[in-house]
Motif scaffolding. Sequence first.
Motif, PDB file in Angstrom:
ATOM      1  N   ALA A  81      17.077  -2.293   3.231  1.00 55.86           N
ATOM      2  CA  ALA A  81      18.653  -1.701   4.083  1.00 55.86           C
ATOM      3  C   ALA A  81      18.313  -2.567   5.459  1.00 55.86           C
ATOM      4  O   ALA A  81      19.192  -2.909   6.056  1.00 55.86           O
ATOM      5  N   ALA A  82      17.122  -2.099   6.121  1.00 57.07           N
ATOM      6  CA  ALA A  82      17.108  -2.512   7.508  1.00 57.07           C
ATOM      7  C   ALA A  82      17.161  -3.842   7.462  1.00 57.07           C
ATOM      8  O   ALA A  82      17.472  -4.634   8.543  1.00 57.07           O
ATOM      9  N   ARG A  83      16.330  -4.565   6.599  1.00 52.70           N
ATOM     10  CA  ARG A  83      16.284  -6.125   6.569  1.00 52.70           C
ATOM     11  C   ARG A  83      17.615  -6.843   6.647  1.00 52.70           C
ATOM     12  O   ARG A  83      18.046  -7.638   7.114  1.00 52.70           O
ATOM     13  N   LEU A  84      18.528  -6.298   5.545  1.00 50.41           N
ATOM     14  CA  LEU A  84      19.690  -6.665   5.320  1.00 50.41           C
ATOM     15  C   LEU A  84      20.840  -6.672   6.513  1.00 50.41           C
ATOM     16  O   LEU A  84      21.468  -7.281   6.815  1.00 50.41           O
ATOM     17  N   SER A  85      20.632  -5.413   7.007  1.00 51.04           N
ATOM     18  CA  SER A  85      21.433  -5.073   8.100  1.00 51.04           C
ATOM     19  C   SER A  85      21.040  -6.078   9.344  1.00 51.04           C
ATOM     20  O   SER A  85      21.892  -6.655  10.083  1.00 51.04           O
ATOM     21  N   GLY A  86      19.799  -6.138   9.661  1.00 54.27           N
ATOM     22  CA  GLY A  86      19.158  -7.179  10.766  1.00 54.27           C
ATOM     23  C   GLY A  86      19.652  -8.569  10.464  1.00 54.27           C
ATOM     24  O   GLY A  86      20.116  -9.145  11.236  1.00 54.27           O
ATOM     25  N   ARG A  87      19.548  -8.987   9.121  1.00 52.28           N
ATOM     26  CA  ARG A  87      19.818 -10.427   8.895  1.00 52.28           C
ATOM     27  C   ARG A  87      21.344 -10.738   8.937  1.00 52.28           C
ATOM     28  O   ARG A  87      21.689 -11.743   9.422  1.00 52.28           O
ATOM     29  N   ARG A  88      22.088  -9.589   8.584  1.00 52.83           N
ATOM     30  CA  ARG A  88      23.628  -9.770   8.696  1.00 52.83           C
ATOM     31  C   ARG A  88      24.019 -10.343  10.289  1.00 52.83           C
ATOM     32  O   ARG A  88      24.986 -10.814  10.716  1.00 52.83           O
ATOM     33  N   VAL A  89      23.472  -9.346  11.245  1.00 49.07           N
ATOM     34  CA  VAL A  89      23.700  -9.411  12.643  1.00 49.07           C
ATOM     35  C   VAL A  89      23.045 -10.708  12.969  1.00 49.07           C
ATOM     36  O   VAL A  89      23.879 -11.426  13.832  1.00 49.07           O
ATOM     37  N   LEU A  90      21.901 -11.356  12.748  1.00 50.03           N
ATOM     38  CA  LEU A  90      21.655 -12.514  13.006  1.00 50.03           C
ATOM     39  C   LEU A  90      22.374 -13.606  12.534  1.00 50.03           C
ATOM     40  O   LEU A  90      22.920 -14.767  13.310  1.00 50.03           O
ATOM     41  N   ALA A  91      22.931 -13.527  11.258  1.00 44.29           N
ATOM     42  CA  ALA A  91      23.646 -14.432  10.582  1.00 44.29           C
ATOM     43  C   ALA A  91      25.092 -14.482  11.526  1.00 44.29           C
ATOM     44  O   ALA A  91      25.609 -15.552  11.652  1.00 44.29           O
ATOM     45  N   GLN A  92      25.636 -13.446  12.025  1.00 45.94           N
ATOM     46  CA  GLN A  92      27.009 -13.170  12.584  1.00 45.94           C
ATOM     47  C   GLN A  92      26.764 -14.087  14.102  1.00 45.94           C
ATOM     48  O   GLN A  92      27.777 -14.490  14.337  1.00 45.94           O
ATOM     49  N   HIS A  93      25.559 -13.936  14.502  1.00 44.19           N
ATOM     50  CA  HIS A  93      25.430 -14.644  15.855  1.00 44.19           C
ATOM     51  C   HIS A  93      24.715 -16.153  15.730  1.00 44.19           C
ATOM     52  O   HIS A  93      24.286 -16.619  16.816  1.00 44.19           O
ATOM     53  N   ASP A  94      24.831 -16.621  14.510  1.00 39.86           N
ATOM     54  CA  ASP A  94      24.301 -17.968  14.030  1.00 39.86           C
ATOM     55  C   ASP A  94      22.911 -18.134  14.568  1.00 39.86           C
ATOM     56  O   ASP A  94      22.663 -19.121  15.162  1.00 39.86           O
ATOM     57  N   VAL A  95      22.036 -17.080  14.481  1.00 41.75           N
ATOM     58  CA  VAL A  95      20.555 -17.196  14.901  1.00 41.75           C
ATOM     59  C   VAL A  95      19.510 -17.603  13.542  1.00 41.75           C
ATOM     60  O   VAL A  95      19.933 -17.032  12.486  1.00 41.75           O
ATOM     61  N   GLU A  96      19.003 -18.741  13.638  1.00 36.65           N
ATOM     62  CA  GLU A  96      18.122 -19.173  12.768  1.00 36.65           C
ATOM     63  C   GLU A  96      16.822 -18.884  12.948  1.00 36.65           C
ATOM     64  O   GLU A  96      16.122 -18.817  14.047  1.00 36.65           O
ATOM     65  N   ALA A  97      16.235 -18.657  11.744  1.00 40.15           N
ATOM     66  CA  ALA A  97      14.751 -18.265  11.814  1.00 40.15           C
ATOM     67  C   ALA A  97      13.716 -19.578  12.096  1.00 40.15           C
ATOM     68  O   ALA A  97      14.329 -20.679  11.940  1.00 40.15           O
ATOM     69  N   SER A  98      12.801 -19.037  12.988  1.00 38.30           N
ATOM     70  CA  SER A  98      12.049 -19.924  13.443  1.00 38.30           C
ATOM     71  C   SER A  98      10.515 -19.574  13.495  1.00 38.30           C
ATOM     72  O   SER A  98      10.269 -18.355  13.792  1.00 38.30           O
ATOM     73  N   ASP A  99       9.584 -20.418  13.817  1.00 38.48           N
ATOM     74  CA  ASP A  99       7.963 -19.968  13.810  1.00 38.48           C
ATOM     75  C   ASP A  99       7.967 -19.121  15.328  1.00 38.48           C
ATOM     76  O   ASP A  99       7.148 -18.184  15.390  1.00 38.48           O
ATOM     77  N   ASP A 100       8.957 -19.569  16.250  1.00 39.44           N
ATOM     78  CA  ASP A 100       8.626 -18.858  17.489  1.00 39.44           C
ATOM     79  C   ASP A 100       9.761 -18.344  18.204  1.00 39.44           C
ATOM     80  O   ASP A 100      10.446 -19.100  19.058  1.00 39.44           O
ATOM     81  N   PRO A 101      10.537 -17.320  17.587  1.00 40.24           N
ATOM     82  CA  PRO A 101      11.770 -17.043  18.049  1.00 40.24           C
ATOM     83  C   PRO A 101      11.564 -16.219  19.410  1.00 40.24           C
ATOM     84  O   PRO A 101      10.714 -15.697  19.900  1.00 40.24           O
ATOM     85  N   VAL A 102      12.783 -16.371  20.162  1.00 42.51           N
ATOM     86  CA  VAL A 102      12.852 -15.650  21.615  1.00 42.51           C
ATOM     87  C   VAL A 102      13.246 -14.479  21.445  1.00 42.51           C
ATOM     88  O   VAL A 102      13.906 -14.040  20.401  1.00 42.51           O
ATOM     89  N   SER A 103      13.001 -13.240  22.443  1.00 43.81           N
ATOM     90  CA  SER A 103      12.812 -11.929  22.227  1.00 43.81           C
ATOM     91  C   SER A 103      14.541 -11.537  22.015  1.00 43.81           C
ATOM     92  O   SER A 103      15.002 -10.716  21.537  1.00 43.81           O
ATOM     93  N   SER A 104      15.486 -12.397  22.757  1.00 41.68           N
ATOM     94  CA  SER A 104      16.633 -12.382  23.089  1.00 41.68           C
ATOM     95  C   SER A 104      17.395 -12.475  21.713  1.00 41.68           C
ATOM     96  O   SER A 104      18.689 -12.103  21.761  1.00 41.68           O
ATOM     97  N   ALA A 105      16.785 -13.041  20.789  1.00 38.97           N
ATOM     98  CA  ALA A 105      17.413 -13.340  19.447  1.00 38.97           C
ATOM     99  C   ALA A 105      16.888 -12.480  18.353  1.00 38.97           C
ATOM    100  O   ALA A 105      17.103 -12.751  17.310  1.00 38.97           O
ATOM    101  N   LEU A 106      16.396 -11.490  18.687  1.00 45.23           N
ATOM    102  CA  LEU A 106      15.693 -10.424  17.677  1.00 45.23           C
ATOM    103  C   LEU A 106      16.587  -9.190  17.773  1.00 45.23           C
ATOM    104  O   LEU A 106      17.200  -8.865  18.428  1.00 45.23           O
ATOM    105  N   VAL A 107      16.430  -8.560  16.367  1.00 37.83           N
ATOM    106  CA  VAL A 107      17.136  -7.389  16.027  1.00 37.83           C
ATOM    107  C   VAL A 107      16.185  -6.282  15.713  1.00 37.83           C
ATOM    108  O   VAL A 107      15.013  -6.501  15.178  1.00 37.83           O
ATOM    109  N   ALA A 108      16.424  -4.984  16.069  1.00 39.43           N
ATOM    110  CA  ALA A 108      15.920  -3.930  15.788  1.00 39.43           C
ATOM    111  C   ALA A 108      16.529  -3.142  15.137  1.00 39.43           C
ATOM    112  O   ALA A 108      17.715  -2.443  15.809  1.00 39.43           O
ATOM    113  N   TRP A 109      16.459  -2.393  13.880  1.00 39.63           N
ATOM    114  CA  TRP A 109      17.114  -1.413  13.299  1.00 39.63           C
ATOM    115  C   TRP A 109      16.596  -0.128  13.238  1.00 39.63           C
ATOM    116  O   TRP A 109      15.112  -0.226  13.207  1.00 39.63           O
ATOM    117  N   SER A 110      17.338   1.044  13.283  1.00 37.41           N
ATOM    118  CA  SER A 110      16.390   2.256  13.402  1.00 37.41           C
ATOM    119  C   SER A 110      17.331   3.263  12.585  1.00 37.41           C
ATOM    120  O   SER A 110      18.449   3.135  12.480  1.00 37.41           O
TER     121      SER A 110
END
Length: 222
Positions: A81-110
Amino acid sequence: FNHDRLDEEVARAFRESVYNPVLQRLRMYTDPTTHEARNPAKSWRLQDRVLEKQFSLSNHFSRTAAADLHMDHPGEPALPAARLSGRRVLAQHDVEASDDPVSSALVAWSSHWVAIDDSTDPHSICRGRPGGYAAEKPEVSDWLLPVFVEHDRSSHAERMALLALGDCVTQAGGRLHPDAKVRGAAIVYASHTPCISCLSCFCQFKRRLPNVKLYYYFDTWG
């Protein structure tokens, strides 16, 4: 050439020279009996020469730390559930996965449940919500201090999730103090490996609210 042997030797050297000293410091920051656990901080950041030497423990040793600090969650039941929710947010903001992501493009689910005093019913329940990097520099906190390593890490998503949970506790009438009658459980999922500052915030949370069981999960990219 035996690469496996080399990997084992590198891991052993890292454990001895980096991980063990860091783990000792992190364990200290989980101790609810210290003076720091019972009094407001006098600085906006956690000044620790050991923690300030590296920005991360790596994927492997961050998971090892979760177990050694008793913050691992067997089976990680909330991970899908956490992974799905987080990836939906990233997809909504057009954030692509990379080997070295910036902290401002990361999600924390709680998620959490918290009960105050002797109540048998929770005063605050959250079944899961995603959050991100603070849009503006957050106000100075007197209980979750970031570690400054190369740059200010106070806005990281994992820390913001814990601060939000602290607000839920105080709004429900609880105190952020080891002796307060606050109990419950919380999960923080990060879409990438937590940095050393966020690991220290997990420990400080445990120090102030020892009866709220905290678990952390994370993913890796690439």
